[in-house]
Structures are given as C-alpha cells and as structure tokens.
Design a protein around this motif. Structure first.
Motif, mmCIF file in Angstrom:
data_model
loop_
_atom_site.group_PDB
_atom_site.id
_atom_site.type_symbol
_atom_site.label_atom_id
_atom_site.label_comp_id
_atom_site.label_asym_id
_atom_site.label_seq_id
_atom_site.Cartn_x
_atom_site.Cartn_y
_atom_site.Cartn_z
ATOM 1 N N TRP A 247 44.622 40.071 47.962
ATOM 2 C CA TRP A 247 45.032 41.473 47.967
ATOM 3 C C TRP A 247 46.326 41.618 47.178
ATOM 4 O O TRP A 247 47.217 40.762 47.238
ATOM 5 C CB TRP A 247 45.259 41.948 49.407
ATOM 6 C CG TRP A 247 44.019 42.474 50.076
ATOM 7 C CD1 TRP A 247 42.798 41.886 50.100
ATOM 8 C CD2 TRP A 247 43.904 43.680 50.829
ATOM 9 N NE1 TRP A 247 41.921 42.654 50.833
ATOM 10 C CE2 TRP A 247 42.567 43.755 51.286
ATOM 11 C CE3 TRP A 247 44.794 44.693 51.175
ATOM 12 C CZ2 TRP A 247 42.108 44.819 52.062
ATOM 13 C CZ3 TRP A 247 44.340 45.749 51.950
ATOM 14 C CH2 TRP A 247 43.011 45.814 52.382
ATOM 15 N N ARG B 196 37.070 48.963 44.191
ATOM 16 C CA ARG B 196 37.290 48.242 45.437
ATOM 17 C C ARG B 196 36.229 47.150 45.552
ATOM 18 O O ARG B 196 35.038 47.425 45.413
ATOM 19 C CB ARG B 196 37.199 49.212 46.633
ATOM 20 C CG ARG B 196 38.479 49.980 46.899
ATOM 21 C CD ARG B 196 38.262 51.154 47.839
ATOM 22 N NE ARG B 196 37.583 52.252 47.161
ATOM 23 C CZ ARG B 196 38.206 53.168 46.417
ATOM 24 N NH1 ARG B 196 39.499 53.121 46.280
ATOM 25 N NH2 ARG B 196 37.534 54.124 45.825
ATOM 26 N N GLU C 239 44.822 46.976 45.854
ATOM 27 C CA GLU C 239 44.190 47.270 47.148
ATOM 28 C C GLU C 239 44.997 48.297 47.936
ATOM 29 O O GLU C 239 44.429 49.161 48.616
ATOM 30 C CB GLU C 239 44.045 45.987 47.963
ATOM 31 C CG GLU C 239 42.777 45.201 47.674
ATOM 32 C CD GLU C 239 42.759 44.654 46.265
ATOM 33 O OE1 GLU C 239 41.727 44.819 45.580
ATOM 34 O OE2 GLU C 239 43.777 44.072 45.836
ATOM 35 N N TYR D 87 43.255 51.871 48.977
ATOM 36 C CA TYR D 87 43.057 52.296 50.365
ATOM 37 C C TYR D 87 44.171 53.226 50.845
ATOM 38 O O TYR D 87 44.360 53.412 52.043
ATOM 39 C CB TYR D 87 42.924 51.065 51.279
ATOM 40 C CG TYR D 87 41.668 50.274 50.967
ATOM 41 C CD1 TYR D 87 40.402 50.827 51.185
ATOM 42 C CD2 TYR D 87 41.738 49.002 50.417
ATOM 43 C CE1 TYR D 87 39.250 50.135 50.870
ATOM 44 C CE2 TYR D 87 40.593 48.289 50.108
ATOM 45 C CZ TYR D 87 39.345 48.865 50.331
ATOM 46 O OH TYR D 87 38.190 48.169 50.020
#
Length: 266
Positions: free
Chosen positions: A14, A6, A18, A22
């Motif tokens: 993005w 990250r 990503e 997440y």
C-alpha cells in the motif's frame, strides 16, 4: 479520485495511491487535542522508573535493570550494523511496550503478525503487522508498523491497511464469540520510524471496509488523526531530551488506546 485504479494488494505494497483511492486523509493535531488526559504526567506518578527518561546512553553502570534494558536495545538500534534492520526497531518497540505495561496477564504482544486482508474480492491477500497487542480472545487492540530509517515511506499507508484488516479480523472473532459485528472501530495505531514514534487513531467504518472489499471509491472521507512527539531535538529515543517527552506520550497513548479497544470487547 473515483477513477483511480484499485487492485488487490498486500498491505506491504500500500502507498499513497491506495490512500487516495479509498478517500483516506491524515490530519496532524497537537498532543493536547489527541490525548484528552494530557501528556504531562511524570513517569514517577504513572509508576515507572524516572531514569527511563533521563539516563544517557553511556550510563550503563549506574541505572536500574529496567532502564539498562531500554538503553541496551537503544544501543543496538543506533548501531549502524543493526539499525537498518526492521527487526531491531521492532524489538526496541516491544521493550518500550513491555516496560510501560502494555503487556499484562490479559494482553500480549506478537511480533510480527500476519492477518487476512479481504480486498477487491480477493481472499488471498494479507496484512503484515510489525507488532500488535491482542487480548485473551485474540482480538487485536493496538497495531504498530515500523521503518528502520527516516525518509519517504509507505509506513502510514501500511498502517491504514493493517487497521482495515484488523476491523475485518476483529468482527470475524466477535461473530465466532456470538457477538454482533461492529459498524465502526477506531484502531489505535503507532509507527516507529527509526527511533521516533508517532501515534494514530484510524477510524474504520463498515462503509470504508465495504469499499475496500469491493474495490470501490467510498463517498465519505476517512480522517486519520496523527500526533507526533513535540520536541525541538533532532534525535529520537536515544536522546534524553526527546525520550522524556516521548515516554509521556507512550503512557498517555496506553490509556487512550484502552478507551477505544474496550469497545471491541463489549
């Protein structure tokens, strides 16, 4: 996925990495589940010109000024010399928003708009929003990201990044107004890929935001709800067969979005 790298990225960069990093997933659901009030309200009942849904691209001389405005912007969006430019699709979307009443005395549209994105403890990153709706207190209500043409794209990842940045931005604004920050916000979002819209509800929680801020893997998965226009037609808003359905989705989304952003203002 906890060992994925990250890094502090601007929202424009993005991508699927990503989303995995997440713990964010997209779930596509049918319109009757996404829009509680349904999408079958005729434009006339909603107070709009029915020609918006039926007029053909060649009908310039026989339509109302409102419908003519939409057709002109659709014409530019379909013109090969303009269609590859993101600004063309942004302008088209703003016209649709304006015609359908997304903008009024208390809400307004900005295109584009850049807001801070605190990510991986880096205070120098930002999120680029193609179009956003704000209220008089400058709270972000609705977000839109566009892509000029169909095909593989990071537009959905950019949408999520924008929603997380909006969560941070709105809570900062709330604190400036003497209000408590919210632990969760469901951001109403849209994408426009070419002339085909899609609608999203992006739930941003305090836990997800803290994971992004610190660059950590959140234990809880974030489920983003997505709804695409249900049509057998291969075109987009330029085709009346598709446009008639899509505009009803826009009208339904206007009401659905309000049911969520009203919570930001209280």
């Amino acid at each position: 996925m906890a060992n994925l790298i990250r890094s502090a990225k601007y929202s424009l960069f993005w991508d699927h990495n990503e989303l995995m990093a997440y713990n964010i997933n997209f779930t596509t659901i049918p319109a009757h589940q996404f829009f509680p009030q349904g999408t079958d309200i005729p434009l006339t009942v909603a107070g709009f010109d029915p020609e918006l849904a039926t007029a053909k691209m060649s009908s310039y001389a026989h339509v109302s000024r409102t419908t003519l405005k939409l057709l002109v912007y659709l014409h530019f969006a379909m013109d090969p010399s303009h269609a590859l430019y993101e600004s063309t699709i942004i302008s088209l979307t703003c016209v649709v928003f304006d015609i359908l009443g997304f903008q009024n005395d208390w809400q307004y549209l900005l295109k584009p708009h850049i807001i801070p994105l605190l990510i991986c403890n880096d205070v120098n990153k930002s999120a680029w929003l193609s179009v956003c709706e704000l209220d008089q207190s400058n709270l972000l209500l609705v977000l839109l990201q566009v892509k000029p043409s169909m095909g593989e794209s990071n537009v959905e990842a950019r949408t999520v990044a924008g929603a997380i940045a909006a969560y941070q931005y709105n809570n900062k604004k709330r604190q400036e107004m003497g209000l408590h920050p919210l632990d969760a916000m469901t951001m109403p979002c849209m994408t426009m890929v070419g002339t085909r819209p899609a609608f999203y509800l992006v739930p941003v929680t305090k836990a997800l935001n803290e994971a992004v801020v610190s660059g950590q893997f959140p234990s809880d998965r974030t489920e983003v709800l997505k709804c695409e226009v249900q049509s057998d037609h291969n075109g987009g808003l330029e085709a009346p067969e598709y446009r008639g359905v899509a505009l009803q989705y826009f009208v339904a989304f206007k009401s659905l979005a309000k049911s969520h952003w009203e919570k930001f203002l209280s």
